[in-house]
Motif scaffolding. Structure first.
Motif, mmCIF file in Angstrom:
data_model
loop_
_atom_site.group_PDB
_atom_site.id
_atom_site.type_symbol
_atom_site.label_atom_id
_atom_site.label_comp_id
_atom_site.label_asym_id
_atom_site.label_seq_id
_atom_site.Cartn_x
_atom_site.Cartn_y
_atom_site.Cartn_z
ATOM 1 N N ALA A 36 7.456 15.795 -1.248
ATOM 2 C CA ALA A 36 7.130 14.588 -2.006
ATOM 3 C C ALA A 36 6.850 14.862 -3.478
ATOM 4 C CB ALA A 36 5.912 13.901 -1.384
ATOM 5 N N GLN A 37 6.805 16.142 -3.878
ATOM 6 C CA GLN A 37 6.543 16.467 -5.281
ATOM 7 C C GLN A 37 7.667 15.952 -6.170
ATOM 8 O OE1 GLN A 37 5.884 20.594 -6.009
ATOM 9 N NE2 GLN A 37 4.392 20.829 -4.382
ATOM 10 N N PRO A 38 7.336 15.524 -7.394
ATOM 11 C CA PRO A 38 8.390 15.205 -8.347
ATOM 12 C C PRO A 38 9.321 16.398 -8.504
ATOM 13 C CG PRO A 38 6.234 14.579 -9.200
ATOM 14 C CD PRO A 38 5.992 15.372 -7.946
ATOM 15 N N LEU A 77 0.818 -1.209 0.000
ATOM 16 C CA LEU A 77 0.000 0.000 0.000
ATOM 17 C C LEU A 77 0.856 1.265 0.000
ATOM 18 C CD1 LEU A 77 -2.756 -1.208 2.456
ATOM 19 C CD2 LEU A 77 -3.106 -0.563 0.075
ATOM 20 N N TYR A 78 2.001 1.216 0.667
ATOM 21 C CA TYR A 78 2.910 2.374 0.648
ATOM 22 C C TYR A 78 3.347 2.661 -0.790
ATOM 23 C CZ TYR A 78 7.044 5.252 1.615
ATOM 24 O OH TYR A 78 7.978 6.260 1.638
ATOM 25 N N HIS A 79 3.756 1.620 -1.502
ATOM 26 C CA HIS A 79 4.170 1.820 -2.891
ATOM 27 C C HIS A 79 3.002 2.277 -3.757
ATOM 28 C CE1 HIS A 79 8.284 0.586 -2.484
ATOM 29 N NE2 HIS A 79 7.954 -0.576 -1.974
ATOM 30 N N LEU A 80 1.814 1.750 -3.490
ATOM 31 C CA LEU A 80 0.632 2.138 -4.264
ATOM 32 C C LEU A 80 0.319 3.615 -4.074
ATOM 33 C CD1 LEU A 80 -1.705 1.058 -6.052
ATOM 34 C CD2 LEU A 80 -2.997 0.716 -3.945
ATOM 35 N N GLU A 81 0.370 4.096 -2.828
ATOM 36 C CA GLU A 81 0.076 5.506 -2.557
ATOM 37 C C GLU A 81 1.143 6.415 -3.189
ATOM 38 O OE1 GLU A 81 -2.648 6.576 -1.482
ATOM 39 O OE2 GLU A 81 -3.509 4.760 -0.631
ATOM 40 N N LEU A 82 2.409 6.039 -3.068
ATOM 41 C CA LEU A 82 3.454 6.872 -3.671
ATOM 42 C C LEU A 82 3.366 6.852 -5.194
ATOM 43 C CD1 LEU A 82 6.708 6.414 -1.572
ATOM 44 C CD2 LEU A 82 4.924 8.145 -1.375
ATOM 45 N N PRO A 99 2.819 11.688 1.795
ATOM 46 C CA PRO A 99 4.218 12.037 2.025
ATOM 47 C C PRO A 99 5.118 10.809 2.096
ATOM 48 C CG PRO A 99 2.975 12.232 4.065
ATOM 49 C CD PRO A 99 1.991 11.833 3.002
ATOM 50 N N ALA A 100 6.333 10.937 1.595
ATOM 51 C CA ALA A 100 7.314 9.865 1.725
ATOM 52 C C ALA A 100 7.607 9.632 3.202
ATOM 53 C CB ALA A 100 8.590 10.237 0.983
#
Length: 202
Positions: free
Chosen positions: A185-187, A77-82, A94-95
């Motif tokens: 967390a923005q690109p 889920l962490y990877h999915l949200e990021l 946020p990371a």
């Protein structure tokens, strides 16, 4: 270093009472693999819960996600949200913040892994009216994971049905670092030049 032996022991007792048979705990190698996959170090107490209580399946309401493995996991889920933030100039997640529990209706409990105390955050996206306001979806539930667990064990958390019979439970409050953490967390290409690392090119 804080000694969590008593707290972890009480969590084990409550977890077995509530859940009966728990998923087996994870080992040190599995913790290390999960941390490598996340690019994060788990707060010590969170790591102990997964190592000594079980791989999820205990805790308030819908109970903690498994750390890793099959189905919905904290790592997945962490990877999915990021991933959902990857192309956005207004990221919502946020990371460094690991989802650990689903409250339903899009809401999560999450642990800030950038702090060893493991502050527990509430992600509540439902009142957010535009992508410019994702900071308004983030609340500080408890200043540490230990404090959050104590609220669960004592039945005094806002998430407990009868907590209001025991007094006025402490409600989650807006999370002050939310705006800065979401900006970070923005690109890189979407950040203002002054916010990019030295020498970075747009």
């Amino acid at each position: 270093m804080t000694d969590f032996d008593d707290l972890v022991g009480r969590v084990v007792t409550r977890a077995r009472t509530d859940s009966g048979e728990l998923p087996p705990p994870v080992g040190a190698e599995e913790i290390a693999a999960a941390e490598a996959a996340l690019g994060l170090t788990l707060p010590p107490l969170l790591a102990r819960l997964y190592r000594e209580v079980g791989n999820g399946g205990f805790g308030p309401d819908y109970r903690l996600f498994p750390l890793a493995g099959e189905g919905r996991t904290a790592v997945g889920l962490y990877h999915l949200e990021l991933a959902g933030c990857a192309d956005s100039t207004r990221p919502h997640w946020p990371a460094g913040v690991l989802p650990i529990l689903d409250w339903g209706c899009g809401m999560y409990a999450a642990v800030d892994c950038t702090d060893d105390a493991g502050p527990v955050l509430l992600f509540e996206p439902n009142p957010v009216d535009s992508d410019d306001n994702w900071k308004d979806a983030w609340f500080l539930d408890s200043g540490s994971l230990a404090e959050w667990l104590e609220k669960w064990l004592s039945g005094t958390g806002w998430f407990e049905e009868d907590s209001y019979e025991k007094g006025d439970p402490e409600e989650p409050q807006p999370w002050p670092p939310a705006a800065a953490r979401l900006t970070a967390a923005q690109p890189a290409a979407a950040q203002p030049a002054a916010a990019r690392p030295a020498g970075a090119r747009g």
